[in-house]
Enzyme design. Sequence first.
Site, PDB file in Angstrom:
ATOM      1  N   TYR A 155     -15.388 -12.064 -14.132  1.00  0.00           N
ATOM      2  CA  TYR A 155     -14.452 -13.131 -14.503  1.00  0.00           C
ATOM      3  C   TYR A 155     -15.196 -14.442 -14.792  1.00  0.00           C
ATOM      4  CZ  TYR A 155     -10.162 -15.993 -13.906  1.00  0.00           C
ATOM      5  OH  TYR A 155      -9.104 -16.847 -14.071  1.00  0.00           O
ATOM      6  N   LYS A 159     -15.278 -16.467 -18.270  1.00  0.00           N
ATOM      7  CA  LYS A 159     -14.719 -17.826 -18.304  1.00  0.00           C
ATOM      8  C   LYS A 159     -15.779 -18.861 -18.684  1.00  0.00           C
ATOM      9  CE  LYS A 159     -10.380 -16.945 -17.291  1.00  0.00           C
ATOM     10  NZ  LYS A 159      -9.327 -17.200 -18.281  1.00  0.00           N
TER      11      LYS A 159
HETATM   12  N1  CAA Z   1     -18.760 -15.760   0.672  1.00  0.00           N
HETATM   13  C1  CAA Z   1     -19.759 -15.127   1.299  1.00  0.00           C
HETATM   14  N2  CAA Z   1     -19.661 -13.868   1.720  1.00  0.00           N
HETATM   15  C2  CAA Z   1     -18.509 -13.226   1.507  1.00  0.00           C
HETATM   16  C3  CAA Z   1     -17.419 -13.847   0.832  1.00  0.00           C
HETATM   17  C4  CAA Z   1     -17.594 -15.173   0.436  1.00  0.00           C
HETATM   18  N3  CAA Z   1     -16.621 -15.849  -0.202  1.00  0.00           N
HETATM   19  N4  CAA Z   1     -16.396 -12.970   0.750  1.00  0.00           N
HETATM   20  C5  CAA Z   1     -16.843 -11.826   1.331  1.00  0.00           C
HETATM   21  N5  CAA Z   1     -18.092 -12.001   1.797  1.00  0.00           N
HETATM   22  C6  CAA Z   1     -18.955 -11.022   2.490  1.00  0.00           C
HETATM   23  C7  CAA Z   1     -18.134 -10.152   3.408  1.00  0.00           C
HETATM   24  O1  CAA Z   1     -17.993 -10.787   4.658  1.00  0.00           O
HETATM   25  C8  CAA Z   1     -18.964  -8.886   3.478  1.00  0.00           C
HETATM   26  O2  CAA Z   1     -20.029  -9.077   4.327  1.00  0.00           O
HETATM   27  P1  CAA Z   1     -20.598  -7.855   5.190  1.00  0.00           P
HETATM   28  O3  CAA Z   1     -20.983  -6.789   4.208  1.00  0.00           O
HETATM   29  O4  CAA Z   1     -21.744  -8.468   5.899  1.00  0.00           O
HETATM   30  O5  CAA Z   1     -19.456  -7.463   6.072  1.00  0.00           O
HETATM   31  C9  CAA Z   1     -19.559  -8.798   2.058  1.00  0.00           C
HETATM   32  O6  CAA Z   1     -19.494 -10.144   1.527  1.00  0.00           O
HETATM   33  C10 CAA Z   1     -18.789  -7.884   1.130  1.00  0.00           C
HETATM   34  O7  CAA Z   1     -17.422  -8.089   1.355  1.00  0.00           O
HETATM   35  P2  CAA Z   1     -16.371  -7.036   0.904  1.00  0.00           P
HETATM   36  O8  CAA Z   1     -16.877  -5.652   1.075  1.00  0.00           O
HETATM   37  O9  CAA Z   1     -15.075  -7.418   1.536  1.00  0.00           O
HETATM   38  O10 CAA Z   1     -16.335  -7.315  -0.641  1.00  0.00           O
HETATM   39  P3  CAA Z   1     -15.307  -6.817  -1.687  1.00  0.00           P
HETATM   40  O11 CAA Z   1     -16.001  -6.127  -2.760  1.00  0.00           O
HETATM   41  O12 CAA Z   1     -14.167  -6.128  -1.037  1.00  0.00           O
HETATM   42  O13 CAA Z   1     -14.804  -8.198  -2.274  1.00  0.00           O
HETATM   43  C11 CAA Z   1     -13.295  -9.919  -2.512  1.00  0.00           C
HETATM   44  C12 CAA Z   1     -14.073  -9.087  -1.516  1.00  0.00           C
HETATM   45  C13 CAA Z   1     -12.295  -9.039  -3.284  1.00  0.00           C
HETATM   46  C14 CAA Z   1     -14.196 -10.602  -3.511  1.00  0.00           C
HETATM   47  C15 CAA Z   1     -12.545 -10.946  -1.702  1.00  0.00           C
HETATM   48  O14 CAA Z   1     -13.490 -11.734  -1.020  1.00  0.00           O
HETATM   49  C16 CAA Z   1     -11.721 -11.851  -2.572  1.00  0.00           C
HETATM   50  O15 CAA Z   1     -10.636 -11.497  -2.997  1.00  0.00           O
HETATM   51  N6  CAA Z   1     -12.212 -13.062  -2.847  1.00  0.00           N
HETATM   52  C17 CAA Z   1     -11.519 -14.053  -3.634  1.00  0.00           C
HETATM   53  C18 CAA Z   1     -11.923 -13.956  -5.060  1.00  0.00           C
HETATM   54  C19 CAA Z   1     -11.203 -15.024  -5.823  1.00  0.00           C
HETATM   55  O16 CAA Z   1     -11.241 -16.192  -5.485  1.00  0.00           O
HETATM   56  N7  CAA Z   1     -10.522 -14.653  -6.885  1.00  0.00           N
HETATM   57  C20 CAA Z   1      -9.780 -15.574  -7.648  1.00  0.00           C
HETATM   58  C21 CAA Z   1      -8.596 -14.884  -8.220  1.00  0.00           C
HETATM   59  S1  CAA Z   1      -7.493 -16.013  -8.993  1.00  0.00           S
HETATM   60  C22 CAA Z   1      -8.290 -16.498 -10.348  1.00  0.00           C
HETATM   61  O17 CAA Z   1      -9.292 -15.972 -10.729  1.00  0.00           O
HETATM   62  C23 CAA Z   1      -7.688 -17.642 -11.099  1.00  0.00           C
HETATM   63  C24 CAA Z   1      -8.662 -18.712 -11.272  1.00  0.00           C
HETATM   64  O18 CAA Z   1      -9.175 -18.906 -12.383  1.00  0.00           O
HETATM   65  C25 CAA Z   1      -9.011 -19.613 -10.148  1.00  0.00           C
END
Ligand code: CAA
Length: 248
Positions: A155, A159
């Site tokens: 994304y 963007k």
């Molecule tokens: N920062 C640092 N570390 C993070 C993190 C972060 N923000 N989020 C997760 N981690 C870590 C986790 O704790 C995990 O660590 P361990 O392996 O040590 O346990 C590791 O990273 C991997 O985490 P996951 O296995 O949970 O990762 P995932 O592949 O399931 O992804 C995610 C998680 C889906 C990205 C989730 O964090 C998420 O939804 N994040 C938000 C993303 C976001 O902001 N999207 C915006 C959507 S809206 C939009 O896009 C509109 C716009 O323009 C603003």
Amino acid sequence: MDANKKYNALVTGATGGLGTAMCIRLANDGFHVIANYNSEEKAVKWREKMKEAGYEFDMYQCDVSDYNAVHDMIQKVEAERGPIDVLVNNAGITRDGAFRKMTPENWDIVIKTNLYSVFNCTRNVINQMMDRNYGRIINISSVNGQRGQFGQANYSAAKAGIHGFTKTLAMEVARKGITVNTISPGYIATDMVMAVPEEVRNKIVAEIPIGRLGGTEEIAHLVSFLASKEASFITGANYAINGGQHVY
Ligand code: CAA
């Protein structure tokens, strides 16, 4: 351009949260709105909802990631509704996930839907705009294209690419009365943002100095401003609208 003319504004991804607000605002501000959508099912419900709210938009189906489909849609729109004066490249999707787990499919679909779509739609309207010496192109990017976001390599890449596109095209068409600008919304109260797990979303909201998600109408207001005739000296710009979340 004729001061009394009703300008045609095509909004892609019109049935989404931002798209809906843009259609309403542009219509309220005197534009003839043409609403592009992808899913028929969603469109049927949207049309009803808009009708209840007092709006009847001309609606055209097309997957904006498909160049030929866009070409056909634009031809049809122009034949049936006249020239497109304003194009809002708003359609976009997310397929979030840590990069180490990101599939080629989730990379492709996001780049194609969010970035190729901007080429596809703009390429199919630009020559007509140049011939008429008038146009407004408004590209919807994101704060996460400006700064990056964990889980959004696909994304953020798309963007960020949008603004590179804006800057170059703005230069190429500036002498033809066409402006090209980017809007980079932050976290706005849409289904896309509400799909982020609540715990993660709460942490994100806590980072926003204004202390809340943005409203869709706040983005729509800026779209309509950039779409206006009066905004003719603004081009190649990137408007951040993110509640202070990313200040640079
Ligand atoms: N920062 C640092 N570390 C993070 C993190 C972060 N923000 N989020 C997760 N981690 C870590 C986790 O704790 C995990 O660590 P361990 O392996 O040590 O346990 C590791 O990273 C991997 O985490 P996951 O296995 O949970 O990762 P995932 O592949 O399931 O992804 C995610 C998680 C889906 C990205 C989730 O964090 C998420 O939804 N994040 C938000 C993303 C976001 O902001 N999207 C915006 C959507 S809206 C939009 O896009 C509109 C716009 O323009 C603003």
